[in-house]
Design a protein around this motif. Structure first.
Motif, PDB file in Angstrom:
ATOM      1  N   THR A  58       0.838  -1.203   0.000  1.00 28.41           N
ATOM      2  CA  THR A  58       0.000   0.000   0.000  1.00 28.41           C
ATOM      3  C   THR A  58       0.871   1.250   0.000  1.00 28.41           C
ATOM      4  O   THR A  58       0.633   2.192  -0.752  1.00 28.41           O
ATOM      5  CB  THR A  58      -0.921   0.003   1.238  1.00 28.41           C
ATOM      6  OG1 THR A  58      -1.713  -1.178   1.199  1.00 28.41           O
ATOM      7  CG2 THR A  58      -1.815   1.228   1.256  1.00 28.41           C
ATOM      8  N   GLU A  59       1.902   1.238   0.843  1.00 26.94           N
ATOM      9  CA  GLU A  59       2.804   2.394   0.908  1.00 26.94           C
ATOM     10  C   GLU A  59       3.554   2.567  -0.405  1.00 26.94           C
ATOM     11  O   GLU A  59       3.746   3.685  -0.874  1.00 26.94           O
ATOM     12  CB  GLU A  59       3.795   2.252   2.065  1.00 26.94           C
ATOM     13  CG  GLU A  59       3.205   2.594   3.396  1.00 26.94           C
ATOM     14  CD  GLU A  59       2.590   3.984   3.422  1.00 26.94           C
ATOM     15  OE1 GLU A  59       3.245   4.975   3.025  1.00 26.94           O
ATOM     16  OE2 GLU A  59       1.424   4.088   3.831  1.00 26.94           O
ATOM     17  N   TRP A  60       3.993   1.466  -1.004  1.00 30.18           N
ATOM     18  CA  TRP A  60       4.708   1.545  -2.272  1.00 30.18           C
ATOM     19  C   TRP A  60       3.845   2.215  -3.345  1.00 30.18           C
ATOM     20  O   TRP A  60       4.316   3.061  -4.082  1.00 30.18           O
ATOM     21  CB  TRP A  60       5.160   0.162  -2.726  1.00 30.18           C
ATOM     22  CG  TRP A  60       5.613   0.173  -4.156  1.00 30.18           C
ATOM     23  CD1 TRP A  60       5.032  -0.471  -5.193  1.00 30.18           C
ATOM     24  CD2 TRP A  60       6.712   0.912  -4.693  1.00 30.18           C
ATOM     25  NE1 TRP A  60       5.717  -0.188  -6.359  1.00 30.18           N
ATOM     26  CE2 TRP A  60       6.748   0.663  -6.076  1.00 30.18           C
ATOM     27  CE3 TRP A  60       7.660   1.766  -4.156  1.00 30.18           C
ATOM     28  CZ2 TRP A  60       7.699   1.228  -6.915  1.00 30.18           C
ATOM     29  CZ3 TRP A  60       8.618   2.332  -4.992  1.00 30.18           C
ATOM     30  CH2 TRP A  60       8.629   2.057  -6.351  1.00 30.18           C
ATOM     31  N   LEU A  61       2.584   1.843  -3.417  1.00 30.83           N
ATOM     32  CA  LEU A  61       1.695   2.442  -4.414  1.00 30.83           C
ATOM     33  C   LEU A  61       1.562   3.949  -4.211  1.00 30.83           C
ATOM     34  O   LEU A  61       1.484   4.710  -5.174  1.00 30.83           O
ATOM     35  CB  LEU A  61       0.329   1.763  -4.373  1.00 30.83           C
ATOM     36  CG  LEU A  61       0.324   0.291  -4.807  1.00 30.83           C
ATOM     37  CD1 LEU A  61      -1.042  -0.332  -4.556  1.00 30.83           C
ATOM     38  CD2 LEU A  61       0.746   0.153  -6.261  1.00 30.83           C
ATOM     39  N   ARG A  62       1.570   4.381  -2.971  1.00 34.95           N
ATOM     40  CA  ARG A  62       1.488   5.810  -2.668  1.00 34.95           C
ATOM     41  C   ARG A  62       2.815   6.512  -2.994  1.00 34.95           C
ATOM     42  O   ARG A  62       2.834   7.549  -3.649  1.00 34.95           O
ATOM     43  CB  ARG A  62       1.130   6.002  -1.195  1.00 34.95           C
ATOM     44  CG  ARG A  62       0.819   7.430  -0.808  1.00 34.95           C
ATOM     45  CD  ARG A  62       0.470   7.557   0.666  1.00 34.95           C
ATOM     46  NE  ARG A  62       1.570   7.208   1.545  1.00 34.95           N
ATOM     47  CZ  ARG A  62       2.643   7.975   1.764  1.00 34.95           C
ATOM     48  NH1 ARG A  62       2.757   9.137   1.151  1.00 34.95           N
ATOM     49  NH2 ARG A  62       3.599   7.582   2.576  1.00 34.95           N
ATOM     50  N   LEU A  63       3.918   5.929  -2.563  1.00 36.18           N
ATOM     51  CA  LEU A  63       5.233   6.532  -2.788  1.00 36.18           C
ATOM     52  C   LEU A  63       5.601   6.557  -4.270  1.00 36.18           C
ATOM     53  O   LEU A  63       6.235   7.508  -4.743  1.00 36.18           O
ATOM     54  CB  LEU A  63       6.302   5.774  -2.006  1.00 36.18           C
ATOM     55  CG  LEU A  63       6.192   5.815  -0.485  1.00 36.18           C
ATOM     56  CD1 LEU A  63       7.203   4.867   0.140  1.00 36.18           C
ATOM     57  CD2 LEU A  63       6.342   7.224   0.040  1.00 36.18           C
TER      58      LEU A  63
END
Length: 142
Positions: A58-63
């Motif tokens: 989830t964080e990767w998709l945001r970053l």
């Protein structure tokens, strides 16, 4: 300033809400840093992301939205003595597209880490942030 982020930095940023790798993303806009990476690095991220907790995806998709993509460079028109062949595309692409290569890969980049490669600075994210803070260009909120 153009910063090229190695796979190790991208994974660390996705995997931990604290630390210098995530701080790069948090401060990039205010500091006018361009965060860049390449398809080669992103392929490595996608291959290794399942090894991290599910929240990292989830964080990767945001970053990932903050990254500028640059084309991979796989050869140079200069002599190169660099043993880690799997990381040559990272080093060469960073040289062609950035001012600084940020990596956590101390083993594969040991010959250039903390130094330069044809003028390209190669640093740990923590060392880069400390350099910027010491120069008065970055102030951390407490």
């Amino acid at each position: 300033m153009r910063l090229f982020l190695d796979t190790s930095v991208l994974l660390a940023a996705a995997g931990s809400a604290t630390g210098s790798s995530r701080a790069l993303f948090l401060h990039a806009a205010a500091q006018n840093w361009l965060l860049a990476s390449s398809p080669y690095a992103l392929t490595e991220v996608l291959r290794n992301l399942p090894k991290l907790p599910p929240s990292a995806t989830t964080e990767w998709l945001r970053l990932r939205q903050q990254l500028s993509m640059v084309d991979d460079v796989v050869s140079l028109d200069r002599p190169v003595i660099f043993a880690a062949s799997k990381d040559r595309p990272i080093l060469f692409t960073a040289l062609a597209s950035a001012d600084i290569l940020l990596t956590l890969d101390k083993a594969d980049f040991s010959n250039v880490l903390g130094g330069t490669f044809y003028g390209l600075s190669v640093m740990l994210p923590y060392d880069f942030l400390e350099r910027e803070r010491a120069a008065g260009r970055l102030k951390f909120e407490k």
